[in-house]
Motif scaffolding. Structure first.
Motif, short mmCIF file in Angstrom:
data_model
loop_
_atom_site.label_atom_id
_atom_site.label_comp_id
_atom_site.label_asym_id
_atom_site.label_seq_id
_atom_site.Cartn_x
_atom_site.Cartn_y
_atom_site.Cartn_z
N SER A 9 29.66 -47.86 -29.16
CA SER A 9 30.09 -46.86 -28.19
C SER A 9 31.57 -47.04 -27.88
N ASP A 10 32.23 -45.93 -27.59
CA ASP A 10 33.66 -45.96 -27.27
C ASP A 10 33.88 -45.72 -25.78
N ARG A 11 32.84 -45.92 -24.97
CA ARG A 11 32.91 -45.62 -23.55
C ARG A 11 33.13 -46.89 -22.74
N PHE A 12 34.23 -47.57 -23.00
CA PHE A 12 34.59 -48.74 -22.22
C PHE A 12 35.65 -48.33 -21.21
N THR A 13 35.33 -48.43 -19.94
CA THR A 13 36.23 -47.94 -18.90
C THR A 13 36.62 -49.03 -17.92
N ASP A 14 36.53 -50.30 -18.34
CA ASP A 14 36.93 -51.37 -17.43
C ASP A 14 38.45 -51.34 -17.25
N ARG A 18 41.58 -49.70 -19.67
CA ARG A 18 42.43 -48.61 -19.18
C ARG A 18 43.91 -48.99 -19.25
N ILE A 19 44.22 -50.23 -18.87
CA ILE A 19 45.62 -50.68 -18.91
C ILE A 19 46.13 -50.73 -20.34
N MET A 20 45.31 -51.27 -21.26
CA MET A 20 45.74 -51.39 -22.65
C MET A 20 45.95 -50.02 -23.29
N LYS A 21 45.05 -49.07 -23.01
CA LYS A 21 45.20 -47.74 -23.60
C LYS A 21 46.41 -47.00 -23.05
N ARG A 22 46.74 -47.28 -21.79
CA ARG A 22 47.86 -46.60 -21.17
C ARG A 22 49.21 -47.15 -21.65
N ASN A 23 49.27 -48.43 -21.97
CA ASN A 23 50.56 -49.08 -22.25
C ASN A 23 50.83 -49.33 -23.73
N TYR A 24 49.78 -49.41 -24.56
CA TYR A 24 50.00 -49.80 -25.96
C TYR A 24 49.25 -48.87 -26.90
N LYS A 135 46.76 -58.86 -22.09
CA LYS A 135 47.60 -57.65 -22.20
C LYS A 135 48.68 -57.80 -23.28
N ILE A 136 48.28 -58.37 -24.42
CA ILE A 136 49.18 -58.49 -25.57
C ILE A 136 49.01 -57.23 -26.42
N PRO A 137 50.09 -56.62 -26.90
CA PRO A 137 49.98 -55.41 -27.73
C PRO A 137 49.07 -55.64 -28.94
N PRO A 138 48.11 -54.76 -29.20
CA PRO A 138 47.17 -54.96 -30.31
C PRO A 138 47.85 -55.09 -31.67
#
Length: 350
Positions: A9-14, A18-24, A135-138
């Motif tokens: 599932s791609d429904r991870f909303t922790d 959210r921070i990783m998707k917003r910044n990287y 919070k390291i860039p993937p």
């Protein structure tokens, strides 16, 4: 089953996600696909080239990859929930031993591609999880992992090549000077596995030509063992502790037993069972919050004492320290042959 579905599932909303998707930016999937195809190509080239010294044909590499792919998710779920990894080393040796008997190098090669690939994949994910929380860039995590793997594997290979080329009689304790550290215990394990599972092969041990075919019933036992736990949890829904019984961990934990002689298991059991029961009963509230801290502390203490013992004793060529509980097996005939008609000095004739 629910854990398996949630893994896809791609429904991870922790908050971390959210921070990783917003910044990287996320890692493009084609990076993984290119790396997968490239590594499979190099693996097949290594097995099919060099006069086929590894003995494993191309279909063996593909089968090993399929085994690793099949088991990565369930083993990863078990490790994510229990911090214990179930090994595939015996399973991979058993599979290729049945399919391709009499090939020792093919057996250990299949074991490496099948088991180690799965283990390294989970370690790769584990590092990414740590980077996710930190919070390291993937993309930076991916590149660092890739570069680190190339450097580490090159250093390992170069070191092994240099030792084999410079140390005479390496891995042969009978020809090495007394007290020499180059006895290669890990290589002995791999060599023994190649003989047992590759040359002798499972058919002559656990099949119709062997004496231990009844052991195959334990595959059925392991397959059915979670059912009683699930049944009891449904019959007694108020007893929450029943759901905490994890049969894969109970059965798989035997692989974590220390590689010691039979007499040493007494102390291992006393410390591992009664000490933990005592701490749980006396500090029950503390235990629930800090059991992983206690486990890490015990592991760190063992590692620290290993370093101290090395510099205090072994580095000074002191090898005669006798520790309580580390007596011999009291089995002087353990290395004697058991086949009729084979005579060895000091052993009884059968």
């Amino acid at each position: 089953m629910s854990l398996t579905k949630s893994a896809f599932s791609d429904r991870f909303t922790d908050v971390h996600t959210r921070i990783m998707k917003r910044n990287y930016e996320t890692i493009p999937q084609w990076w993984f696909h290119v790396l997968l195809v490239l590594m499979f190509g190099l693996a097949i080239f290594a097995c099919e080239g060099f006069n086929k010294q590894l003995q494993l044909p191309y279909w063996g590499v593909l089968l090993a990859g399929a085994v690793a792919l099949l088991y990565t998710l369930p083993v990863g779920i078990i490790q994510a929930t229990t911090n214990q990894q179930v090994g595939l080393n015996v399973i991979t040796e058993l599979v290729i031993g049945y399919i391709y008997p009499g090939k020792p190098l093919a057996n250990v090669s299949f074991k490496t591609y099948g088991y180690i690939s799965m283990s390294q994949a989970i370690t790769f994910i584990q590092d990414f999880k740590l980077g996710h929380y930190m919070k390291i860039p993937p993309k930076s995590m991916f590149l660092v992992q890739l570069v680190g793997t190339v450097i580490a594997s090159s250093v390992y290979f170069s070191t092994a090549w240099w030792l084999l080329d410079t140390v005479s009689n390496i891995c042969d304790p009978s020809k090495l000077p007394e007290g020499s550290p180059w006895t290669c215990p890990g290589d002995d394990v791999f060599y023994n596995a190649s003989i047992i599972w590759g040359v002798v092969a499972p058919l002559r041990m656990f099949g119709r030509l062997g004496l231990y075919s009844k052991l195959n019933y334990f595959f059925l036992v392991g397959f059915l063992s979670p059912i009683p736990v699930w049944t009891l949890s449904r019959v007694f829904p108020g007893q929450r502790w029943i759901k905490l019984i994890n049969m894969p961990i109970i059965l798989g934990a035997t692989s974590m037993m220390p590689p010691a002689k039979a007499v040493n298991y007494l102390m291992w059991g006393l410390v591992g069972v009664f000490f933990n029961i005592y701490v749980f009963r006396k500090y029950k509230a503390w235990w629930g919050r800090n059991n992983y801290v206690l486990s890490a502390g015990l592991d760190a203490g063992v590692a620290f004492m290993g370093i101290v013992i090395y510099f205090a004793l072994q580095d000074k060529n002191i090898y005669g320290a006798e520790w309580w509980g580390l007596e011999t097996d009291h089995c002087p005939l353990a290395k004697c042959p058991t086949a009729p008609g084979v005579h060895v000095e000091g052993c009884p004739a059968i």
